[in-house]
Design a protein around this motif. Structure first.
Motif, PDB file in Angstrom:
ATOM      1  N   ARG A 185      -3.495   4.377  -6.497  1.00  0.00           N
ATOM      2  CA  ARG A 185      -2.733   5.625  -6.388  1.00  0.00           C
ATOM      3  C   ARG A 185      -2.888   6.416  -7.680  1.00  0.00           C
ATOM      4  O   ARG A 185      -3.187   5.874  -8.724  1.00  0.00           O
ATOM      5  CB  ARG A 185      -1.267   5.343  -6.080  1.00  0.00           C
ATOM      6  N   GLU A 244       4.531   8.077  -8.468  1.00  0.00           N
ATOM      7  CA  GLU A 244       5.262   8.809  -7.437  1.00  0.00           C
ATOM      8  C   GLU A 244       4.586   8.712  -6.068  1.00  0.00           C
ATOM      9  O   GLU A 244       5.196   9.008  -5.046  1.00  0.00           O
ATOM     10  CB  GLU A 244       5.416  10.284  -7.826  1.00  0.00           C
ATOM     11  N   ASP A 245       3.324   8.318  -6.031  1.00  0.00           N
ATOM     12  CA  ASP A 245       2.593   8.212  -4.770  1.00  0.00           C
ATOM     13  C   ASP A 245       3.037   6.962  -4.022  1.00  0.00           C
ATOM     14  O   ASP A 245       2.687   5.841  -4.389  1.00  0.00           O
ATOM     15  CB  ASP A 245       1.082   8.138  -5.014  1.00  0.00           C
ATOM     16  N   ALA A 246       3.797   7.148  -2.956  1.00  0.00           N
ATOM     17  CA  ALA A 246       4.278   6.010  -2.164  1.00  0.00           C
ATOM     18  C   ALA A 246       3.213   5.524  -1.190  1.00  0.00           C
ATOM     19  O   ALA A 246       3.202   4.354  -0.813  1.00  0.00           O
ATOM     20  CB  ALA A 246       5.539   6.407  -1.399  1.00  0.00           C
TER      21      ALA A 246
END
Length: 125
Positions: A38, A42-44
């Motif tokens: 990622r 913050e990238d789920a």
């Protein structure tokens, strides 16, 4: 992270592993790590894994349709959380219909499934 949080996290990871999920070492999820799964913390969504999984279960769908389905999956447009959740649930259960220009001219719809309910072993857990 507190000791309680760490213990809880480890217990959950063990539980998921016992259920058959692939548990990935947290170093693999670090944006600065070797695997770069990622771009930021913050990238789920691990987009590379998601794309590969959707390509696997939608082998009859063009890559452009998978790309568009992921774009829609990541976007939340509804004015309320409830509406966003309902739309997300619909995508999970029904798939995402994507329209692409066909080689013959015109437009063709493609349904991109997010899960293979008929053969769960094909899903990436």
């Amino acid at each position: 992270m507190s000791l309680f949080d760490s213990d809880l996290e480890q217990a959950c990871l063990q539980w998921f592993a016992e259920l058959g999920y692939d548990v990935v070492d947290s170093d693999n999820l670090d944006p600065a790590g070797v695997y770069q799964e990622r771009g930021s913390f913050e990238d789920a969504i691990l987009e590379g894994r998601l794309h590969a999984a959707l390509e696997e279960i939608n082998d009859d769908v063009p890559t452009d349709a998978v790309d568009e389905a992921i774009r829609r999956l990541k976007r939340r447009d509804a004015p309320t959380l409830e509406q966003n959740n309902l739309e997300f649930h619909r995508m999970l259960t029904d798939g995402i219909t994507v329209e692409l220009a066909s080689e013959e001219g015109g437009v063709r719809g493609h349904r991109v499934r997010l899960f293979d309910f008929a053969d769960p072993e094909r899903n990436d857990w």
